[in-house]
Design a protein around this motif. Structure first.
Motif, PDB file in Angstrom:
ATOM      1  N   ASN A   1      10.654  -9.642  19.221  1.00  0.00           N
ATOM      2  CA  ASN A   1       9.794  -9.385  18.103  1.00  0.00           C
ATOM      3  C   ASN A   1      10.098  -8.270  17.159  1.00  0.00           C
ATOM      4  OD1 ASN A   1       7.775  -9.738  16.173  1.00  0.00           O
ATOM      5  ND2 ASN A   1       6.266 -10.574  17.756  1.00  0.00           N
ATOM      6  N   ASN A   2      10.914  -8.644  16.158  1.00  0.00           N
ATOM      7  CA  ASN A   2      11.409  -7.694  15.290  1.00  0.00           C
ATOM      8  C   ASN A   2       9.977  -6.952  14.508  1.00  0.00           C
ATOM      9  OD1 ASN A   2      13.983  -7.535  15.669  1.00  0.00           O
ATOM     10  ND2 ASN A   2      14.347  -9.041  14.355  1.00  0.00           N
ATOM     11  N   THR A   3       8.954  -7.848  14.490  1.00  0.00           N
ATOM     12  CA  THR A   3       7.912  -7.032  13.576  1.00  0.00           C
ATOM     13  C   THR A   3       7.354  -5.842  14.513  1.00  0.00           C
ATOM     14  OG1 THR A   3       7.507  -9.285  12.792  1.00  0.00           O
ATOM     15  CG2 THR A   3       5.504  -7.683  12.919  1.00  0.00           C
ATOM     16  N   SER A   4       7.008  -5.996  15.809  1.00  0.00           N
ATOM     17  CA  SER A   4       6.565  -5.019  16.726  1.00  0.00           C
ATOM     18  C   SER A   4       7.622  -3.737  16.560  1.00  0.00           C
ATOM     19  CB  SER A   4       6.360  -5.497  18.036  1.00  0.00           C
ATOM     20  OG  SER A   4       5.532  -6.454  18.224  1.00  0.00           O
ATOM     21  N   ILE A   5       8.819  -4.083  16.580  1.00  0.00           N
ATOM     22  CA  ILE A   5       9.658  -2.902  16.693  1.00  0.00           C
ATOM     23  C   ILE A   5       9.555  -2.108  15.256  1.00  0.00           C
ATOM     24  CG2 ILE A   5      12.167  -2.387  16.684  1.00  0.00           C
ATOM     25  CD1 ILE A   5      12.401  -4.612  18.559  1.00  0.00           C
ATOM     26  N   ARG A   6       9.604  -2.653  14.058  1.00  0.00           N
ATOM     27  CA  ARG A   6       9.377  -2.106  12.963  1.00  0.00           C
ATOM     28  C   ARG A   6       8.192  -1.428  12.463  1.00  0.00           C
ATOM     29  NH1 ARG A   6      11.629  -7.371  10.869  1.00  0.00           N
ATOM     30  NH2 ARG A   6       9.389  -7.664  10.126  1.00  0.00           N
ATOM     31  N   ASN A   7       7.217  -1.970  13.052  1.00  0.00           N
ATOM     32  CA  ASN A   7       6.007  -1.173  12.709  1.00  0.00           C
ATOM     33  C   ASN A   7       5.733   0.187  13.655  1.00  0.00           C
ATOM     34  OD1 ASN A   7       5.100  -2.739  10.708  1.00  0.00           O
ATOM     35  ND2 ASN A   7       4.189  -4.593  12.093  1.00  0.00           N
ATOM     36  N   VAL A   8       6.508   0.495  14.532  1.00  0.00           N
ATOM     37  CA  VAL A   8       6.165   1.651  15.409  1.00  0.00           C
ATOM     38  C   VAL A   8       7.008   2.766  14.982  1.00  0.00           C
ATOM     39  CG1 VAL A   8       5.983   2.704  17.640  1.00  0.00           C
ATOM     40  CG2 VAL A   8       5.718   0.154  17.212  1.00  0.00           C
TER      41      VAL A   8
ATOM     42  N   ALA B   1       2.835 -13.106  29.811  1.00  0.00           N
ATOM     43  CA  ALA B   1       2.839 -14.054  28.912  1.00  0.00           C
ATOM     44  C   ALA B   1       2.681 -13.392  27.451  1.00  0.00           C
ATOM     45  CB  ALA B   1       1.461 -14.942  28.947  1.00  0.00           C
ATOM     46  N   LEU B   2       2.716 -12.018  27.183  1.00  0.00           N
ATOM     47  CA  LEU B   2       2.647 -11.436  25.963  1.00  0.00           C
ATOM     48  C   LEU B   2       3.856 -11.838  25.036  1.00  0.00           C
ATOM     49  CD1 LEU B   2       0.929  -9.299  24.530  1.00  0.00           C
ATOM     50  CD2 LEU B   2       2.359  -7.671  25.575  1.00  0.00           C
ATOM     51  N   ARG B   3       3.508 -12.160  23.862  1.00  0.00           N
ATOM     52  CA  ARG B   3       4.447 -12.831  22.638  1.00  0.00           C
ATOM     53  C   ARG B   3       4.418 -11.417  21.737  1.00  0.00           C
ATOM     54  NH1 ARG B   3       1.875 -17.661  23.302  1.00  0.00           N
ATOM     55  NH2 ARG B   3       1.255 -17.577  21.206  1.00  0.00           N
ATOM     56  N   LEU B   4       3.194 -11.181  21.339  1.00  0.00           N
ATOM     57  CA  LEU B   4       3.021 -10.204  20.177  1.00  0.00           C
ATOM     58  C   LEU B   4       2.246  -9.081  20.698  1.00  0.00           C
ATOM     59  CD1 LEU B   4       3.344  -9.685  17.205  1.00  0.00           C
ATOM     60  CD2 LEU B   4       1.410 -10.995  17.243  1.00  0.00           C
ATOM     61  N   ALA B   5       2.723  -7.759  20.228  1.00  0.00           N
ATOM     62  CA  ALA B   5       1.941  -6.853  20.441  1.00  0.00           C
ATOM     63  C   ALA B   5       1.913  -6.085  19.203  1.00  0.00           C
ATOM     64  CB  ALA B   5       2.581  -5.822  21.307  1.00  0.00           C
ATOM     65  N   ALA B   6       0.478  -5.878  18.520  1.00  0.00           N
ATOM     66  CA  ALA B   6       0.586  -5.147  17.170  1.00  0.00           C
ATOM     67  C   ALA B   6       0.467  -3.675  17.364  1.00  0.00           C
ATOM     68  CB  ALA B   6      -0.702  -5.739  16.334  1.00  0.00           C
ATOM     69  N   LEU B   7       1.104  -2.848  16.849  1.00  0.00           N
ATOM     70  CA  LEU B   7       0.981  -1.476  17.623  1.00  0.00           C
ATOM     71  C   LEU B   7       1.032  -0.559  16.214  1.00  0.00           C
ATOM     72  CD1 LEU B   7       3.618  -1.455  20.363  1.00  0.00           C
ATOM     73  CD2 LEU B   7       1.210  -1.681  20.711  1.00  0.00           C
ATOM     74  N   HIS B   8       1.116  -1.192  15.076  1.00  0.00           N
ATOM     75  CA  HIS B   8       1.182  -0.110  13.831  1.00  0.00           C
ATOM     76  C   HIS B   8      -0.078   0.511  13.374  1.00  0.00           C
ATOM     77  CE1 HIS B   8      -0.593  -4.167  12.441  1.00  0.00           C
ATOM     78  NE2 HIS B   8      -1.120  -3.594  11.623  1.00  0.00           N
ATOM     79  N   GLY B   9      -0.303   1.498  12.758  1.00  0.00           N
ATOM     80  CA  GLY B   9      -1.351   2.152  12.307  1.00  0.00           C
ATOM     81  C   GLY B   9      -1.828   3.288  13.433  1.00  0.00           C
TER      82      GLY B   9
END
Length: 206
Positions: free
Chosen positions: A109-116, A80-88
């Motif tokens: 989710n492009n946000t997760s990709i851009r932040n790693v 069910a995972l829709r968002l994974a915050a991995l930045h920082g």
């Protein structure tokens, strides 16, 4: 009326049991609410990262920790995972991060990709993980293995050198002990000879 109260009691009991199970499945270092698991800013490393998360997790916040990689299969059990915050996180872009790269490439989710982005090795610092080729990661892994092999060889050389020095010390000690033993025997023999000569002269004088 009694039947309705009994049914309501059973339903509330089941809901309470489900909430208890969900709460128990939440890692101690994280906070969980309505499918959101927040493990951000906990000082987590790859070694101290929880080994599992609730299966109903929809959002997972692992940002602002000290993660260098994710264990293989960690996110695969979260359908069910829709968002994974991995930045920082100081991601180390070597062969140990291949699992995370593969997982990110499957996400929409492009946000997760851009932040790693990579923090190490130096020649990959600042580059987005998903834009790296598998060969680049494998090459970085080879460099790491070469450094490890070099460190192992140096350690082995130091170990052998120490062993040789210890062996030489033992040999020198044994030789010194042998010389002292010989000298002690010779001294004892000379002492006995002198006593014999003294006894013979004493007998002659009598």
């Amino acid at each position: 009326m009694r039947c309705f109260a009994l049914v309501l009691k059973v339903v509330l009991s089941l809901l309470g049991s489900e909430m208890t199970v969900a709460q128990l499945s939440c890692p101690e270092v994280c906070s969980c609410a309505a499918g959101v698991v927040d493990c951000s800013k906990r000082g987590l490393t790859t070694a101290s990262l929880p080994s599992s998360f609730p299966s109903h997790t929809t959002e997972l916040h692992l940002n602002d920790n000290h993660l260098t990689a994710l264990p293989n299969g960690l996110l695969d059990s979260l359908p069910a995972l829709r968002l994974a915050a991995l930045h920082g996180n100081p991601w180390s872009c070597d062969c140990g991060i291949l699992y995370l790269r593969g997982w990110l490439l499957k996400q929409r989710n492009n946000t997760s990709i851009r932040n790693v982005s990579c923090s190490s090795p130096a020649h990959l610092r600042g580059r987005l993980l998903t834009y790296l080729s598998e060969q680049e990661l494998l090459d970085s892994c080879r460099y790491w293995l070469c450094n490890l092999a070099l460190a192992s060889q140096i350690s082995l050389f130091i170990f052998i050198t120490v062993q040789v020095l210890l062996l030489a010390s033992v040999i020198l000690f044994l030789r010194r002990f042998e010389l002292l033993t010989r000298e002690a025997r010779r001294t004892a023999a000379e002492s006995f000879t002198a006593e014999d000569e003294y006894a013979m002269l004493k007998d002659r004088s009598l």
